[in-house]
Design an enzyme around this catalytic site. Structure first.
Site, mmCIF file in Angstrom:
data_model
loop_
_atom_site.group_PDB
_atom_site.id
_atom_site.type_symbol
_atom_site.label_atom_id
_atom_site.label_comp_id
_atom_site.label_asym_id
_atom_site.label_seq_id
_atom_site.Cartn_x
_atom_site.Cartn_y
_atom_site.Cartn_z
ATOM 1 N N ASP A 284 0.816 -1.209 0.000
ATOM 2 C CA ASP A 284 0.000 0.000 0.000
ATOM 3 C C ASP A 284 0.853 1.264 0.000
ATOM 4 O OD1 ASP A 284 -2.660 1.267 0.205
ATOM 5 O OD2 ASP A 284 -1.935 1.934 2.157
ATOM 6 N N ARG A 285 2.125 1.139 0.424
ATOM 7 C CA ARG A 285 3.005 2.310 0.464
ATOM 8 C C ARG A 285 3.485 2.722 -0.918
ATOM 9 N NH1 ARG A 285 2.057 4.910 5.073
ATOM 10 N NH2 ARG A 285 2.161 3.504 6.860
ATOM 11 N N LEU A 365 -7.695 6.610 1.416
ATOM 12 C CA LEU A 365 -7.786 7.644 0.389
ATOM 13 C C LEU A 365 -6.513 7.771 -0.438
ATOM 14 C CD1 LEU A 365 -9.608 10.427 2.438
ATOM 15 C CD2 LEU A 365 -10.584 8.981 0.656
ATOM 16 N N ARG A 366 -5.552 6.873 -0.208
ATOM 17 C CA ARG A 366 -4.314 6.969 -0.981
ATOM 18 C C ARG A 366 -4.580 6.793 -2.477
ATOM 19 N NH1 ARG A 366 -1.362 3.862 3.184
ATOM 20 N NH2 ARG A 366 -0.153 5.354 4.400
ATOM 21 N N GLY A 367 -5.517 5.926 -2.823
ATOM 22 C CA GLY A 367 -5.828 5.702 -4.236
ATOM 23 C C GLY A 367 -6.318 6.969 -4.914
#
Length: 427
Positions: A284-285, A365-367
């Site tokens: 995910d990073r 919300l990174r996407g």
């Protein structure tokens, strides 16, 4: 999609004029440095300067950029050129055949480092490591404090090491130099001390000073940290990378002594999915995810073999044949980086991006953030100041593919799921 990416990489739009070479008879170059003036109550925004306004009743400080004339040493230039020529030759980025998805993801991260890096997964022998290491020639120059082990940014207090901050507090002037963005390889067998740095306890106890030997994370600050076969990395090193990637700082603690330094880097990883999956926390990073497949076209495979053979036979001559294309790419990247801040994305497109993420059940919300940033970087690379739906369609599979929840019964590629949802919402 490959055709669209190929056109992006081949586009000459927005190319900056190359800078003239400095001759030995040139005038002294003006290099900015920082001085601190305590006690000034207000400040004006100066070109390249930083101002900090204190609250009422508290000490106030004013950061300003002062110009220091430094002589351009022709001997030093010759030494740098000789050192560059003696380095191991790197395969040119422009000479890599195919793999447009991987190349585009790397270019977008160089244009906007805040995208958060890229994870490259694919078959062995598909040129993953070669492509990443070929990126070195295209990396632009940045301002850094001369002699600082952390490549401190002279214009950003948040990206400064402790020593640089202390110099500013004492009112000392900083010598600023232009340096290439670093690319640091993280070996799989590296120890935690080699990665994070070590504290000399004996010197600290006998002399009363914090003797710190910086590690790879210090060297990678404001640069690129590349981990080949990242899925084989030890868990404790994965935890270290997670902490640094999340906070932008690396902290080393030994025997009650604690030292911190900035560690903001673009994390690039490569691996073969057959050798194991990545932990979800680390996956995910990575801002983007590129999939690399073996080339099936026979003629293309022959071309790749021939190009590699030419490079192995005479690396210097081979690199010279791609010099013009390399310089063209460098200028495109430089132009895109300088124009990135002016690129706009319509509110309607932002809403649709978030709708795609929501309907695909993307956690966090990174996407959304990464897709917006990558689309802006692509628009800048194409020489435009406005994001289009086509830009989003190009980057959204790479931004969301690795963020979807795994379904063991699902056989379809997650990137295709993202594209299907994109066209469903964007029409």
């Amino acid at each position: 999609m490959q055709a669209a990416m190929a056109s992006v990489l081949g586009s000459s739009t927005g190319i900056l004029a190359s800078r003239p070479l400095i001759s030995p008879s040139s005038k002294p170059a003006t290099i900015p440095s920082i001085s601190i003036n305590p006690g000034q109550g207000s400040w004006r925004k100066l070109y390249g300067g930083i101002g900090i306004q204190g609250r009422r009743g508290r000490p106030r400080f004013h950061f300003a950029v002062t110009n220091v004339a430094t002589e351009v040493n022709p001997i030093e230039q010759v030494q740098k050129l000789a050192a560059k020529e003696s380095q191991r030759p790197v395969f040119p980025f422009a000479a890599i055949v195919g793999q447009d998805e991987m190349k585009l993801c790397l270019l977008l991260n160089v244009i906007d480092p805040k995208i958060g890096g890229v994870m490259i997964m694919g078959d062995r022998g598909t040129g993953k490591s070669t492509t990443v290491r070929s990126l070195v020639d295209l990396l632009p120059e940045i301002k850094a404090v001369f002699g600082d082990p952390y490549n401190s940014d002279p214009e950003d207090p948040e990206a400064m090491g402790i020593e640089v901050r202390e110099k500013i507090t004492k009112g000392e002037e900083l010598t600023v130099t232009m340096t290439k963005i670093n690319m640091v390889d993280l070996p799989l067998g590296a120890t935690e001390d080699r990665v994070c740095g070590t504290i000399d306890i004996e010197k600290a106890l006998t002399e009363g000073v914090k003797a710190f030997e910086p590690g790879l994370l210090a060297k990678a600050n404001r640069g690129i940290l590349y981990v080949d076969e990242v899925n084989l990395l030890d868990d404790h090193l994965v935890d270290v990378l997670l902490d640094s990637a999340a906070s932008g700082w690396n902290t080393v603690e030994r025997e009650g002594i604690s030292i911190s330094h900035p560690a903001r880097f673009i994390l690039i990883g490569s691996g073969n999915p057959e050798e194991g999956e990545l932990r979800p926390q680390l996956l995910d990073r990575f801002g983007m995810h590129a999939q690399v497949g073996t080339v099936r076209d026979a003629e293309l495979r022959v071309k790749i073999v021939e190009e590699r053979g030419r490079f192995d036979k005479n690396p210097k001559e081979f690199r010279a044949s791609y010099k013009a294309e390399q310089e063209k790419l460098q200028q495109q990247i430089g132009s895109a980086r300088s124009n990135l801040s002016s690129v706009q994305i319509d509110q309607d497109l932002k809403v649709k991006i978030s709708k795609v993420c929501a309907e695909l059940n993307v956690d966090g919300l990174r996407g959304d953030i990464v897709t917006n940033r990558a689309a802006k970087a692509l628009a800048a690379l194409k020489g435009r100041d406005k994001v289009t739906a086509e830009d989003i369609a190009t980057v959204i599979p790479n931004c969301l593919r690795h963020r979807l929840r795994k379904d063991p019964l699902e056989s379809i590629d997650s990137g295709l799921l993202v594209i299907e949802k994109f066209y469903e919402i964007f029409g």
